[in-house]
Write an enzyme that holds these catalytic residues in place. Structure first.
Site, PDB file in Angstrom:
ATOM      1  N   HIS A 132      84.888  64.741  41.485  1.00  0.00           N
ATOM      2  CA  HIS A 132      83.443  64.532  41.486  1.00  0.00           C
ATOM      3  C   HIS A 132      82.742  65.538  42.391  1.00  0.00           C
ATOM      4  O   HIS A 132      83.357  66.182  43.233  1.00  0.00           O
ATOM      5  CB  HIS A 132      83.111  63.112  41.963  1.00  0.00           C
ATOM      6  CG  HIS A 132      83.324  62.064  40.915  1.00  0.00           C
ATOM      7  ND1 HIS A 132      84.566  61.510  40.674  1.00  0.00           N
ATOM      8  CD2 HIS A 132      82.478  61.476  40.035  1.00  0.00           C
ATOM      9  CE1 HIS A 132      84.455  60.618  39.693  1.00  0.00           C
ATOM     10  NE2 HIS A 132      83.200  60.579  39.294  1.00  0.00           N
ATOM     11  N   LYS A 184      79.359  62.307  46.516  1.00  0.00           N
ATOM     12  CA  LYS A 184      79.818  60.953  46.199  1.00  0.00           C
ATOM     13  C   LYS A 184      80.308  60.269  47.472  1.00  0.00           C
ATOM     14  O   LYS A 184      81.044  60.857  48.263  1.00  0.00           O
ATOM     15  CB  LYS A 184      80.945  61.048  45.179  1.00  0.00           C
ATOM     16  CG  LYS A 184      81.370  59.714  44.625  1.00  0.00           C
ATOM     17  CD  LYS A 184      82.255  59.886  43.406  1.00  0.00           C
ATOM     18  CE  LYS A 184      82.647  58.529  42.840  1.00  0.00           C
ATOM     19  NZ  LYS A 184      81.489  57.721  42.438  1.00  0.00           N
TER      20      LYS A 184
END
Lengths: 251, 251, 251, 251
Positions: free
Chosen positions: B137, B141
């Site tokens: 990601h 995050k």
């Protein structure tokens, strides 16, 4: 406590594939290798040794007579030998009709990863606007695309057609010959040939903002072994003819 | 010939998600956007406009009252709002009991690729000795692993346990802290954080000589759109409560 | 302490690219955005504002007169506008001859990852028996292969030829049309078009028992920004004409 | 016309590695295998056969005496035997001082793809905000991360530090133990262990809107062969000690 182990025989035991299967059967705690047979040996060794399941990776010329003998003697069979067309499959079914307790598994591909790739590709096919297939092999391969890629593309195409999904969008207006790959029922297939590879396949699906990739890598010639052992363990519970290992995978 | 188009309303139409849905409904030949509603608007516009299906991406604080109103007025709903626990789902089921013709779809994840990845991973889980999950990601995050990776690993672990498959083999005897990832029910999960990424997940399965990789890449925030449209098209034929888009995928 | 920040102007400030550059300059601690100019604005704003470096993402029709004005006024330039052939480059060099303190950077591609991919591919080319290129783009792209893939394949081919490396081995004897891709100077190039993708390229090298893959993924249209900022920071120290960002990467 | 072929000897010829090297030398048109030596054989066979270059994949206990003998007899050496620390390298350099015409190549890793991966990773390191390393191996490996991954991460870290690049951005605030991998000089390294794999490494770089991935796959144990042959062909032109095959790659 070896009494509950499945008693396994191998036909074509000295071939490269046969040797790998013998080694795997010997290494498996729940299986017992009781007979190795090659082309000049009598099949009686199977009955004498109490063989329950025979694995046959031999030759199209002999596999039908092997199978008939096994069925007639009530021995289950797991067959990787090639050359089974509809006529041959029908012959096997006929023979099995007289021996309803015997199970025969005939599969063109025992690599579980290859079979799952095809199955998942088929399931995913209708849910994405776009799909293409890339297969990658060692440079000694004679055909392009590979048989597996061709079959995968056909299955995808059929699934999309059944669901009324149109062609993958493609605005290409200027292209070098071959850049966009081969067309298999409107699914583009690309064949890579590269030293250092063995046998690999990638199915790419795409829709708005996301892609799904299913990739199978087979990096040595023994990748069929787990599928063969699965067949050996399951075939006694599947009387009659089973084609392909898919039905054994509980999908 | 617009008479057969499904008449769609959007709740939370001005939100970022709502705008994307409105645009997609307007672009779809078989759908008609007849009502856009935001938090200060009356819901009556849905009945006045003959809305058949409402999409709700709003807020946990208001979604329950929205849903009750829609059910009471015989309007189907497709809901991406978060916060549905068992209590809330039971409340929705109760309300639907009095309106058996109404369909409600509540889904935590509308990205078809993410849902298929989880499903395929679950199906493949028992057929491979080894499995690990990598999720990748953007670096903003907050949690590691991602909720989706955690859930994927749990589903895989449950499938393996149900089939009697043991832990993935691992001979590691000397390791730096963290090298082998996090342990989610005996499935190793690795979290990559990298500028230039959005949201990606890879499930790796391996057995003798072969590996199977299922990868999902979500590269923009509209990847939920096709799943929402699928819900809009199908929900009228699915009276009662449907949780998750899996049942709509005909797997 | 903003006095040491580089004073930056942007030509084409209202275009999509220009807006992204303005935002990036404003966000960078060591840069100061002092002038935004569009097509109807006078260039004098650059001298009035003490601009040190101008970024030009405009149009082939106006870029030459922009550049001449900038050079004549002793302002460095970083240029992403297309259309520079040898004639135009020679004109710029001539103009710079009279202003030896001015630096101009003209680059066809500011994405650092794309430039490094090409460079590494060129360096690796001679050390592997086999090489193929796969490029993957959104389905709205008109040409196949992409210009970048074409150029990458040409660079690889030239490097192999210079080193006396022959063609990649390939035993294909039966192939569907297009399966083996396009031929660019004996390097095979495959073009994938898939919804959900943006712009991606993979160079695969292989030799006995090993492969090396260099992959570039560009997933949003702002991937040129870091390369432009690099140019802005370095151009004052590179008087004369620099073509491509490669020389700035200290490779 | 075999007179111009390089005359090659192999020390440790019966070992698994030695056998692969013998086979490769025999298959190469420009090389001639003139001597195979194992631990109980006299080294005189090399002088008697007119050996020009000896390949040594033996054991740390014997490699130093092998090397001294070879140097004293004016024979070039390509050495893959492990265990060379600074003291040993200094000893070799001393011995070579008296034989300035002899070339010795000692390399910890002959896989060209592995060496290029490290080199490219080092070159790319400073140009991306983010970097992480994933290494993937068969499940029988004892250490995590692999030595190669550890070294790759260290080289990347040093290159970033030298260029003043800070840590990769990471907003993780809630993590399961191990999810974010091991920390090698601020570079995160993740170790995957999976049946069906051999030895693989992936270096991921990312910055705004783009990522660059360099991946090395070694799928059989002979991937050192091309690097060894390269050493055999080049060492006569490199008198003195060469450490690592990097200098032979003309990067």
């Amino acid at each position: 406590m070896t009494t509950n182990r499945i008693r396994v025989g191998v036909l074509g035991a000295q071939g490269r594939v046969g040797q790998a299967i013998c080694a795997a059967v010997e290494a498996a705690a729940d299986l017992e290798l009781v007979a190795r047979v090659d082309k000049d040996d009598a099949l009686d060794v199977f009955t004498e040794s109490g063989t329950q399941v025979v694995v046959d990776f031999t030759h199209p010329d002999v596999v039908m007579s092997n199978l008939k003998w096994l069925i007639d003697h009530g021995i289950h069979a797991v067959v990787g030998t090639t050359g089974f067309d509809d006529t041959r499959l029908a012959e096997v079914r006929d023979r099995l009709a007289d021996h309803p307790e015997v199970g025969v598994l005939i599969a063109p591909n025992f690599a579980i990863g290859a079979v799952l790739t095809m199955r998942f590709a088929e399931q995913a096919a209708r849910w994405f606007e776009s799909v293409e297939v890339i297969e990658l092999h060692h440079p000694n391969k004679a055909d392009a695309p590979s048989g597996t890629a061709y079959r995968t593309a056909s299955l995808i195409a059929a699934a999309r057609q059944a669901a009324g999904v149109g062609r993958s969008p493609d605005a290409t207006s200027t292209a070098l010959d071959g850049a966009r790959g081969a067309d298999v029922d409107d699914v583009r297939v690309h064949s890579i040939r590269l030293a250092g590879l063995v046998a690999h396949q990638e199915v790419l699906f795409g829709t708005q903002g996301e892609t799904l990739t299913i990739r199978h890598d087979s990096i040595d010639r023994t990748s069929f072994v787990p599928g063969v052992l699965l067949g050996v363990r399951r075939i006694a519970d599947r009387p009659g003819l089973t084609v392909g290992i898919d039905p054994l995978l509980d999908l």
